[in-house]
Scaffold this motif. Structure first.
Motif, mmCIF file in Angstrom:
data_model
loop_
_atom_site.group_PDB
_atom_site.id
_atom_site.type_symbol
_atom_site.label_atom_id
_atom_site.label_comp_id
_atom_site.label_asym_id
_atom_site.label_seq_id
_atom_site.Cartn_x
_atom_site.Cartn_y
_atom_site.Cartn_z
ATOM 1 N N GLY A 1 -37.161 31.202 79.152
ATOM 2 C CA GLY A 1 -37.382 31.700 77.794
ATOM 3 C C GLY A 1 -36.223 32.570 77.319
ATOM 4 O O GLY A 1 -35.771 32.446 76.175
ATOM 5 N N LEU A 2 -35.724 33.442 78.193
ATOM 6 C CA LEU A 2 -34.579 34.283 77.823
ATOM 7 C C LEU A 2 -33.357 33.414 77.533
ATOM 8 O O LEU A 2 -32.609 33.674 76.587
ATOM 9 N N ALA A 3 -33.180 32.367 78.349
ATOM 10 C CA ALA A 3 -32.040 31.466 78.143
ATOM 11 C C ALA A 3 -32.153 30.755 76.796
ATOM 12 O O ALA A 3 -31.183 30.683 76.035
ATOM 13 N N LEU A 4 -33.357 30.252 76.485
ATOM 14 C CA LEU A 4 -33.561 29.565 75.207
ATOM 15 C C LEU A 4 -33.382 30.530 74.038
ATOM 16 O O LEU A 4 -32.811 30.178 73.004
ATOM 17 N N TYR A 5 -33.857 31.764 74.246
ATOM 18 C CA TYR A 5 -33.726 32.777 73.199
ATOM 19 C C TYR A 5 -32.249 33.073 72.933
ATOM 20 O O TYR A 5 -31.805 33.121 71.779
ATOM 21 N N ALA A 6 -31.485 33.234 74.031
ATOM 22 C CA ALA A 6 -30.058 33.536 73.888
ATOM 23 C C ALA A 6 -29.356 32.445 73.081
ATOM 24 O O ALA A 6 -28.495 32.728 72.240
ATOM 25 N N ALA A 7 -29.772 31.183 73.312
ATOM 26 C CA ALA A 7 -29.108 30.064 72.648
ATOM 27 C C ALA A 7 -29.333 30.060 71.137
ATOM 28 O O ALA A 7 -28.570 29.456 70.387
ATOM 29 N N GLY A 41 -41.238 34.036 62.333
ATOM 30 C CA GLY A 41 -42.616 34.513 62.445
ATOM 31 C C GLY A 41 -43.362 33.923 63.627
ATOM 32 O O GLY A 41 -44.052 34.634 64.364
ATOM 33 N N ALA A 42 -43.220 32.603 63.832
ATOM 34 C CA ALA A 42 -43.948 31.932 64.917
ATOM 35 C C ALA A 42 -43.527 32.497 66.276
ATOM 36 O O ALA A 42 -44.357 32.686 67.172
ATOM 37 N N PHE A 43 -42.226 32.805 66.416
ATOM 38 C CA PHE A 43 -41.715 33.350 67.668
ATOM 39 C C PHE A 43 -42.252 34.768 67.892
ATOM 40 O O PHE A 43 -42.708 35.106 68.990
ATOM 41 N N GLN A 44 -42.241 35.576 66.836
ATOM 42 C CA GLN A 44 -42.744 36.954 66.953
ATOM 43 C C GLN A 44 -44.226 36.948 67.324
ATOM 44 O O GLN A 44 -44.666 37.700 68.200
ATOM 45 N N LEU A 45 -44.965 36.063 66.670
ATOM 46 C CA LEU A 45 -46.398 35.952 66.944
ATOM 47 C C LEU A 45 -46.628 35.497 68.389
ATOM 48 O O LEU A 45 -47.499 36.006 69.099
ATOM 49 N N LYS A 46 -45.809 34.544 68.840
ATOM 50 C CA LYS A 46 -45.933 34.031 70.203
ATOM 51 C C LYS A 46 -45.741 35.158 71.224
ATOM 52 O O LYS A 46 -46.542 35.307 72.142
ATOM 53 N N LEU A 47 -44.690 35.953 71.038
ATOM 54 C CA LEU A 47 -44.440 37.057 71.976
ATOM 55 C C LEU A 47 -45.604 38.038 71.976
ATOM 56 O O LEU A 47 -46.066 38.483 73.029
ATOM 57 N N GLY A 48 -46.111 38.346 70.763
ATOM 58 C CA GLY A 48 -47.242 39.267 70.647
ATOM 59 C C GLY A 48 -48.466 38.733 71.378
ATOM 60 O O GLY A 48 -49.167 39.471 72.087
ATOM 61 N N LEU A 49 -48.712 37.440 71.233
ATOM 62 C CA LEU A 49 -49.888 36.826 71.861
ATOM 63 C C LEU A 49 -49.759 36.796 73.386
ATOM 64 O O LEU A 49 -50.751 36.933 74.105
ATOM 65 N N GLY A 96 -45.816 28.598 70.100
ATOM 66 C CA GLY A 96 -44.599 28.142 70.771
ATOM 67 C C GLY A 96 -44.234 26.731 70.350
ATOM 68 O O GLY A 96 -43.091 26.430 70.024
ATOM 69 N N ARG A 97 -45.240 25.861 70.317
ATOM 70 C CA ARG A 97 -45.007 24.477 69.929
ATOM 71 C C ARG A 97 -44.567 24.382 68.462
ATOM 72 O O ARG A 97 -43.725 23.577 68.086
ATOM 73 N N LEU A 98 -45.170 25.253 67.633
ATOM 74 C CA LEU A 98 -44.890 25.178 66.196
ATOM 75 C C LEU A 98 -43.538 25.787 65.816
ATOM 76 O O LEU A 98 -43.068 25.609 64.698
ATOM 77 N N MET A 99 -42.916 26.491 66.782
ATOM 78 C CA MET A 99 -41.580 27.051 66.507
ATOM 79 C C MET A 99 -40.596 25.962 66.101
ATOM 80 O O MET A 99 -39.641 26.212 65.367
ATOM 81 N N ALA A 100 -40.842 24.740 66.593
ATOM 82 C CA ALA A 100 -39.946 23.635 66.271
ATOM 83 C C ALA A 100 -40.132 23.180 64.817
ATOM 84 O O ALA A 100 -39.288 22.476 64.282
ATOM 85 N N TYR A 101 -41.248 23.579 64.205
ATOM 86 C CA TYR A 101 -41.552 23.078 62.861
ATOM 87 C C TYR A 101 -41.448 24.143 61.778
ATOM 88 O O TYR A 101 -41.230 23.828 60.623
ATOM 89 N N TRP A 113 -53.893 33.125 74.812
ATOM 90 C CA TRP A 113 -52.970 32.229 75.525
ATOM 91 C C TRP A 113 -52.844 30.879 74.821
ATOM 92 O O TRP A 113 -51.751 30.315 74.743
ATOM 93 N N PHE A 114 -53.977 30.348 74.316
ATOM 94 C CA PHE A 114 -53.900 29.099 73.545
ATOM 95 C C PHE A 114 -53.021 29.322 72.311
ATOM 96 O O PHE A 114 -52.201 28.479 71.962
ATOM 97 N N GLY A 115 -53.198 30.484 71.691
ATOM 98 C CA GLY A 115 -52.393 30.818 70.514
ATOM 99 C C GLY A 115 -50.911 30.876 70.844
ATOM 100 O O GLY A 115 -50.067 30.437 70.053
ATOM 101 N N ALA A 116 -50.593 31.408 72.031
ATOM 102 C CA ALA A 116 -49.181 31.488 72.442
ATOM 103 C C ALA A 116 -48.603 30.079 72.597
ATOM 104 O O ALA A 116 -47.462 29.813 72.203
ATOM 105 N N VAL A 117 -49.403 29.163 73.152
ATOM 106 C CA VAL A 117 -48.946 27.774 73.330
ATOM 107 C C VAL A 117 -48.750 27.114 71.959
ATOM 108 O O VAL A 117 -47.724 26.473 71.703
ATOM 109 N N VAL A 118 -49.734 27.323 71.072
ATOM 110 C CA VAL A 118 -49.674 26.698 69.740
ATOM 111 C C VAL A 118 -48.473 27.224 68.951
ATOM 112 O O VAL A 118 -47.688 26.435 68.405
#
Lengths: 150, 161
Positions: free
Chosen positions: A78-84, A93-101, A143-148, A136-141
């Motif tokens: 995750g840190l590697a992907l974040y750095a990129a 927003g989706a990323f911030q929400l994911k980290l919070g979740l 995370g997946r939606l970050m691409a969209y 945790w389900f929210g974190a997965v969702v």
């Protein structure tokens, strides 16, 4: 902002962005780590919510080292992907929400196991368990939606 | 697969919806991930018990997770078919997709071997008792193959022909 740009231009970040195998390998690792961490969370919470009652609830704590292994894998990948993509991710927003979740889900897991050990009421335990699963389900969702989502 | 067959998939109602409703694809992907974590989570309970890492789980209880694994697999089979209908000409020639499908078939054969060859014997195991070697091999393979499936799926966008 300077820091984020520096991070994006660090050697590992450039490798992940530009090497043919950078993203696929890092993302695959992130997927495996996710399956392990959230998989253990799902299994433990299913038991807490009443499934397979023949398993002593507290015994499932023995699966936690495996979950931590998956978590570590995802922290590193995750840190590697974040750095990129640090500049874009930081303000997404989706990323911030994911980290919070993830933080919330981790805390709720801890609260849950402590509550079970201290013999809190069954209703309370199940409520925490449902909240934990949803985090945790929210974190997965998210995370997946970050691409969209921008 | 021949272009005629792929065109048939593409023209199905599901395929049309997948391309026509902009939020349907991300929603299906999200569902595919939820199915993944549930399936992998319950498989860990079963397989880690059989392998011997989680011998503290009574085998009878571990076996109760099998229908859950099948239900979660069904979610992913259905959402997976929807993706395929949505873009068959992209998936069919994709080497990573082909590997993923091959591994799923292998996992299916492995699961049948587990069910018909080991399930009855395993159900008679006492709490904390070690499974026989062959059962451990099947359970270990199951986890490894499904990890391979995750990798195969994750790599699809990066190995386009």
């Amino acid at each position: 902002m300077d820091f984020l740009s520096w991070l994006e231009n660090s050697a590992p970040a450039i490798y992940i962005r530009e090497d043919l195998w950078g993203y696929p390998i890092t993302l695959s690792s992130h997927g495996i780590g996710m399956a392990i961490v959230v998989g253990v969370v799902v299994a433990v919470n299913m038991r807490v919510l009443g499934f397979a009652p023949g398993i002593p609830v507290h015994s499932l704590q023995k699966l936690f080292p495996i979950a931590w292994g998956g978590f570590f894998l995802n922290l590193v990948s995750g840190l590697a992907l974040y750095a990129a993509g640090a500049v874009a991710y930081t303000f997404q927003g989706a990323f911030q929400l994911k980290l919070g979740l993830i933080v919330l889900g981790g805390i709720l897991m801890k609260v849950l196991m402590t509550g079970i050990r201290e013999g809190k009421s069954e209703g309370m335990i199940k409520l925490i368990s449902i909240a934990c699963l949803l985090s945790w389900f929210g974190a997965v969702v998210t995370g997946r939606l970050m691409a969209y989502l921008a | 697969m021949s272009p005629e067959i792929l065109s048939w998939f593409e023209a199905t109602w599901v395929g049309v919806q997948m391309r026509g409703i902009y939020w349907l694809w991300p929603m299906m992907e999200t569902l595919h991930f939820i199915g993944l974590i549930i399936m992998f989570g319950v498989l860990m309970v079963i397989d880690l018990r059989v392998v011997g890492v989680a011998k503290f789980i009574p085998m009878k209880e571990a076996m109760k997770f099998i229908p859950v694994a099948l239900a979660a697999f069904s979610i992913n089979l259905l959402s997976g078919i929807a993706f395929f209908c949505g873009d068959p000409f992209r998936y069919a020639p994709n080497i990573s997709f082909q590997w993923k499908m091959g591994l799923i078939i292998l996992a299916g054969i492995n699961a049948l071997w587990f069910w018909f060859g080991e399930h009855a014997k395993l159900s008679r195991l006492a709490d904390g008792e070690d499974a026989e070697f062959q059962a451990k091999v099947i359970a270990g393979l199951s986890l490894l193959i499904w990890i391979g499936v995750i990798i195969g799926g994750r790599m699809i966008p990066y190995l386009e022909a």
